[in-house]
Each structure stands twice: as structure tokens, then as C-alpha cells.
Motif scaffolding. Sequence first.
Motif, PDB file in Angstrom:
ATOM      1  N   ARG A 142       2.626 -14.220 -12.013  1.00 40.01           N
ATOM      2  CA  ARG A 142       2.696 -14.288 -13.472  1.00 40.01           C
ATOM      3  C   ARG A 142       3.655 -13.242 -14.025  1.00 40.01           C
ATOM      4  N   LEU A 143       3.579 -12.033 -13.496  1.00 38.57           N
ATOM      5  CA  LEU A 143       4.460 -10.969 -13.967  1.00 38.57           C
ATOM      6  C   LEU A 143       5.912 -11.248 -13.584  1.00 38.57           C
ATOM      7  N   ASN A 144       6.113 -11.848 -12.419  1.00 36.06           N
ATOM      8  CA  ASN A 144       7.477 -12.164 -12.012  1.00 36.06           C
ATOM      9  C   ASN A 144       8.106 -13.167 -12.970  1.00 36.06           C
ATOM     10  N   ALA A 145       7.338 -14.205 -13.331  1.00 34.35           N
ATOM     11  CA  ALA A 145       7.842 -15.180 -14.300  1.00 34.35           C
ATOM     12  C   ALA A 145       8.086 -14.521 -15.646  1.00 34.35           C
ATOM     13  N   GLN A 146       7.195 -13.643 -16.036  1.00 36.80           N
ATOM     14  CA  GLN A 146       7.344 -12.947 -17.315  1.00 36.80           C
ATOM     15  C   GLN A 146       8.626 -12.116 -17.345  1.00 36.80           C
TER      16      GLN A 146
ATOM     17  N   GLY B 120       0.827  -1.208   0.000  1.00 38.98           N
ATOM     18  CA  GLY B 120       0.000   0.000   0.000  1.00 38.98           C
ATOM     19  C   GLY B 120       0.856   1.250   0.000  1.00 38.98           C
ATOM     20  N   ASN B 121       1.883   1.286   0.880  1.00 42.12           N
ATOM     21  CA  ASN B 121       2.810   2.422   0.895  1.00 42.12           C
ATOM     22  C   ASN B 121       3.474   2.596  -0.455  1.00 42.12           C
ATOM     23  N   VAL B 122       3.979   1.482  -0.984  1.00 45.18           N
ATOM     24  CA  VAL B 122       4.779   1.553  -2.202  1.00 45.18           C
ATOM     25  C   VAL B 122       3.933   1.962  -3.401  1.00 45.18           C
ATOM     26  N   ARG B 123       2.676   1.545  -3.434  1.00 48.25           N
ATOM     27  CA  ARG B 123       1.823   1.993  -4.545  1.00 48.25           C
ATOM     28  C   ARG B 123       1.691   3.515  -4.523  1.00 48.25           C
ATOM     29  N   THR B 124       1.545   4.100  -3.331  1.00 48.23           N
ATOM     30  CA  THR B 124       1.486   5.556  -3.224  1.00 48.23           C
ATOM     31  C   THR B 124       2.792   6.188  -3.691  1.00 48.23           C
ATOM     32  N   ALA B 125       3.920   5.635  -3.221  1.00 48.20           N
ATOM     33  CA  ALA B 125       5.218   6.154  -3.644  1.00 48.20           C
ATOM     34  C   ALA B 125       5.385   6.030  -5.150  1.00 48.20           C
ATOM     35  N   LEU B 126       4.993   4.884  -5.696  1.00 48.56           N
ATOM     36  CA  LEU B 126       5.170   4.622  -7.116  1.00 48.56           C
ATOM     37  C   LEU B 126       4.347   5.572  -7.978  1.00 48.56           C
TER      38      LEU B 126
ATOM     39  N   THR C 158       6.730  -3.324  -9.370  1.00 49.41           N
ATOM     40  CA  THR C 158       6.334  -1.991  -9.824  1.00 49.41           C
ATOM     41  C   THR C 158       5.354  -2.065 -10.998  1.00 49.41           C
ATOM     42  N   SER C 159       5.531  -3.043 -11.894  1.00 52.61           N
ATOM     43  CA  SER C 159       4.579  -3.194 -12.998  1.00 52.61           C
ATOM     44  C   SER C 159       3.199  -3.567 -12.472  1.00 52.61           C
ATOM     45  N   HIS C 160       3.178  -4.453 -11.475  1.00 55.92           N
ATOM     46  CA  HIS C 160       1.910  -4.880 -10.877  1.00 55.92           C
ATOM     47  C   HIS C 160       1.204  -3.713 -10.203  1.00 55.92           C
ATOM     48  N   LEU C 161       1.914  -3.036  -9.288  1.00 55.27           N
ATOM     49  CA  LEU C 161       1.298  -1.952  -8.530  1.00 55.27           C
ATOM     50  C   LEU C 161       1.011  -0.734  -9.406  1.00 55.27           C
ATOM     51  N   GLY C 162       1.809  -0.535 -10.445  1.00 53.77           N
ATOM     52  CA  GLY C 162       1.610   0.622 -11.303  1.00 53.77           C
ATOM     53  C   GLY C 162       0.496   0.469 -12.308  1.00 53.77           C
ATOM     54  N   ARG C 163       0.052  -0.764 -12.553  1.00 53.78           N
ATOM     55  CA  ARG C 163      -0.939  -0.971 -13.608  1.00 53.78           C
ATOM     56  C   ARG C 163      -2.263  -1.557 -13.129  1.00 53.78           C
ATOM     57  N   ILE C 164      -2.302  -2.136 -11.913  1.00 49.73           N
ATOM     58  CA  ILE C 164      -3.608  -2.612 -11.449  1.00 49.73           C
ATOM     59  C   ILE C 164      -4.524  -1.406 -11.239  1.00 49.73           C
ATOM     60  N   GLY C 165      -5.771  -1.593 -11.578  1.00 46.44           N
ATOM     61  CA  GLY C 165      -6.735  -0.511 -11.442  1.00 46.44           C
ATOM     62  C   GLY C 165      -6.665   0.514 -12.550  1.00 46.44           C
ATOM     63  N   THR C 166      -5.886   0.220 -13.615  1.00 47.69           N
ATOM     64  CA  THR C 166      -5.806   1.140 -14.750  1.00 47.69           C
ATOM     65  C   THR C 166      -6.243   0.414 -16.027  1.00 47.69           C
ATOM     66  N   SER C 167      -6.331   1.172 -17.112  1.00 43.88           N
ATOM     67  CA  SER C 167      -6.712   0.578 -18.388  1.00 43.88           C
ATOM     68  C   SER C 167      -5.528  -0.039 -19.122  1.00 43.88           C
ATOM     69  N   ASP C 168      -4.317   0.116 -18.583  1.00 42.65           N
ATOM     70  CA  ASP C 168      -3.145  -0.486 -19.213  1.00 42.65           C
ATOM     71  C   ASP C 168      -3.169  -2.002 -19.032  1.00 42.65           C
ATOM     72  N   PRO C 169      -2.649  -2.751 -19.997  1.00 44.48           N
ATOM     73  CA  PRO C 169      -2.584  -4.207 -19.832  1.00 44.48           C
ATOM     74  C   PRO C 169      -1.654  -4.565 -18.687  1.00 44.48           C
ATOM     75  N   LEU C 170      -2.014  -5.613 -17.959  1.00 47.29           N
ATOM     76  CA  LEU C 170      -1.222  -6.023 -16.801  1.00 47.29           C
ATOM     77  C   LEU C 170      -0.062  -6.893 -17.273  1.00 47.29           C
ATOM     78  N   GLU C 171       0.947  -6.210 -17.805  1.00 42.44           N
ATOM     79  CA  GLU C 171       2.144  -6.863 -18.324  1.00 42.44           C
ATOM     80  C   GLU C 171       3.367  -6.193 -17.728  1.00 42.44           C
ATOM     81  N   VAL C 172       4.498  -6.886 -17.791  1.00 40.92           N
ATOM     82  CA  VAL C 172       5.739  -6.329 -17.267  1.00 40.92           C
ATOM     83  C   VAL C 172       6.210  -5.195 -18.172  1.00 40.92           C
ATOM     84  N   ALA C 173       6.546  -4.066 -17.568  1.00 44.67           N
ATOM     85  CA  ALA C 173       7.075  -2.935 -18.318  1.00 44.67           C
ATOM     86  C   ALA C 173       8.556  -3.145 -18.604  1.00 44.67           C
ATOM     87  N   PRO C 174       9.075  -2.533 -19.656  1.00 44.93           N
ATOM     88  CA  PRO C 174      10.512  -2.659 -19.937  1.00 44.93           C
ATOM     89  C   PRO C 174      11.385  -2.121 -18.805  1.00 44.93           C
ATOM     90  N   SER C 175      10.876  -1.114 -18.101  1.00 47.50           N
ATOM     91  CA  SER C 175      11.622  -0.505 -17.004  1.00 47.50           C
ATOM     92  C   SER C 175      10.658   0.321 -16.176  1.00 47.50           C
TER      93      SER C 175
END
Length: 444
Positions: free
Chosen positions: A308-312, A18-24, A264-281
Motif C-alpha cells: 500500500r505504501l509503495n503504491a502511495q 530486520g537489519n535495516v530497521r535497526t540501521a534506520l 523506510t516509511s514502513h520500517l520507520g513507522r510500524i510499531g509507533t504511534s505515527d500513522p502508517l503513511e509514506v513520508a515526504p523523505s
Amino acid sequence: MSVKVRFAPSPTGKLHVGNVRTALVNWMFAKGQGGAFVLRIDDTDLARSTPEFEQGIEDDLAWLGLVWDERHNQSKRFDRYEEAAARLKASGRLYPCYETADELDRRRKVQLSRGLPPVYDRAALQLTDADRAAYEAEGRRPHWRFKLDGKRVAWEDLSRGHAEVDTASMSDPVLIREDGLFLYTLPSVVDDIDMAITHVIRGEDHVTNTGAQIEIFEALGGPVPAFAHMPLLVGADGQALSKRLGSLSIAEMRDQGYEPIAITSHLGRIGTSDPLEVAPSVEALGESFSFSKMGRSPARYDTADLDRLNAQALHAMDYATAQPRLAAMGSDMGEAAWNTLRPNLQKFADVVDLERIISGPVTPVVEDPAFAAAALEVLPARLDADAWSVWTNAVKEKTGAKGKALFMPLRHILTGQAHGPDMASLVPLIGRDRIVKRLSGETA
């Protein structure tokens, strides 16, 4: 206007998701706008704050790639909070109250029994100098409340749209406790003014607080920042995560083998319209971030998605990135081995067990010794990139086995497992000597 945001954790525990999602979200918004990210340690509670937790906050943020542009400690700014409090006292906006916690609780219960909202009745404003002196003589020390204007405070929320709070329906907030400790609100506003914070981004549970804080900004004569209040996190079952956050600390997730870009990809994209995939960075996350993509419903935090994202992330990791970590683990078998094994990784440390398939010892599972003997007879002398195809065709001709009846027995014999890395890539890595032994039923 240059964007400047802040993340202000208290060093009284470990950072959790929860903290980190706010920071992110703060970091992504700032970096996407070419702005600055401020780390402000809220350590005004000197009794509960510890250097260990403070260092842990820095370590977690750095590990996730959320590097700050400025860093401050609120414990070094008490003089500024005292100055602000003195100004508010002089203007009549900060006033002393002497009620005990029990007395306030009884008043609230009476108000509720009468069908009234449990709002502080401002009885302390009616106290005379003699009344206050009598309380002081009893040994009571005042807590200090901010006198709200009792008006509708409105702002355009970057996440929620138009927002309004009626401060007439709120109790005057306590800014200073009886023991002199500043509560979060006043130091936060003072720091936001002094540090020129342009945007305050946090969870939607702070919406009501924002109404009071805007009035404090105005009372201190500071510019009011823009606000964004994000939907909160819920678990996969839709229930609030608040009681389970202790088991979702970033330090524990790091120890469990999660990759920072997966988190960071998980917390940065859940609840958004972006696909839940690993970002390049993590930088790419910032470049693509927009509050317009954020939904109004609670963001659903599902560990299965994170897995799933970690394996990806691991499946896409090149050898140059992995090599220093492999060397540190004493498990560097080269680029060919890494490229063969990485599609089967869930956590990076899994590579240690997978490498044993190559280097051994493997106890072969030989269900049909005659089949194994036949396979040994036609094993190619040279195991190159085409060896698996050549060999299995030869075994098929010799035994008549095909499909699953052909490939599964060979996998069982060579790896001791029913599933695993691609056999065509494994065979040259295992080497002919080990394959001969395993086909002969020896552990090798």
C-alpha cells in the motif's frame, strides 16, 4: 553532548528488513538530533566475510538514503582489540578456559538435571599453572572468558524505560575463541569507546548482553553509552520473522520494484504511534522520530502494508522525479501520460504495460458492434481535455445507454480492460486514429 550512533552489520550475508530497521532507527535518531551515523563493518570473522556482501551493505544503505558520516572496518583494528584484551588479562578480568564444547554441554545437562541454572561454574579459575601447561601439552588452546562482577546492572533505556540485569545469573561471556577469533562483544565495546559512540540502539534480544557489556565498558575505563532496545519484528500472523528474513533481503525487495521511501516509511513507522503513511523523505522521518512514540509490543511487519505504501509513493511521484527512470526504461511518453498512469501503479515497472493502453497494440473487446458503430459516428473531431465528457453525452443520446452500460463498453473497446486509468485523461493521449481503429474492432 553531540549524538553519535553506529550500525555494525557483518558482511556474511545480505541485509534484510530486520537489519535495516535497526540501521534506520539509528539513522533517524541521529539525524533528528543533528548527530552522526557511523557504519562499522563487523568483519572480524575473516573466513565468512566477503567483499561482495560488504559492497552489498553499502549499496543497500545508500539506495535507502541512509548515508553514513563515518565508515570503519573492524578487521583493520585487531591491534586495538589485542591491547584491550591484554589489559583485561592483566587485571584478572579475562581468564583462560580449556573445556571442550562437549564437556561444557555435559556440565550444563548435569546442572539442569539438578534444577540448577546452566551457568558456567568458573572451574577454570581454579586451574594451576601446571594444569594449564598440561592442557596446552594435549594440544588444547584456551578460550577466554570475561569475569563478571555478579551485580545488578541498571540503566535507563530510551525505549523500555528502567532496565536491570543481574550478571550473577549469567555465565561469564566468552570474548575470544580457541582459534584466537574475537567474538562480537569485545570489539564492539572497544570500538564504541574509541569512536565516542553515545547511544547504542538495537533489538530487545540484546537486553541481557547489555548487562555484561556495561561491565566491560567499566573494566576498560570507557564511558558507558546510553542504550535503547526496540521491540522485535513479527509477521502479519504475529509469529517471529527470524526464519523468514532470508526472503526479505533489501536487494530482493529492490529487484521486486519496491521504492526506497516505501521501505523506510514502513520500517520507520510500524510499531509507533505515527500513522502508517509514506513520508515526504527519509530526512522527514528523522525529524519526526522519537522513542516516546515507540510501543512496547512487537512491531508487526505486513507486506500488504508495504504494498500500500509503495503504491502511495508512486501515486505522489511527480514527473520530474520519474522522468530519468522512464527514459532509462525507454518508456517516457511525457508528463501528461505519467500523470494519467501513475494513479494505477503498484510498482514503477507497471508503467510499461499501462503505456501500451495508449500506444498499443490493444485488442478491443467489442461485445456490441452496433454500440461501437454508434459511438464512432459521434466521436468528436478534436480530442481535447473535454472530449470524453462531450463524447459520452453524445453516445448516451444516440444509444440510450447510461451509467455502467455506457462507460464500461467504451473502456473495454478502447483499452481491452475492465479497469484502468481515468478515461477522460486517456482519450486525448490515445489519439483519434487509434480510437477509430479500436471502435472498428481493429487491434491498434
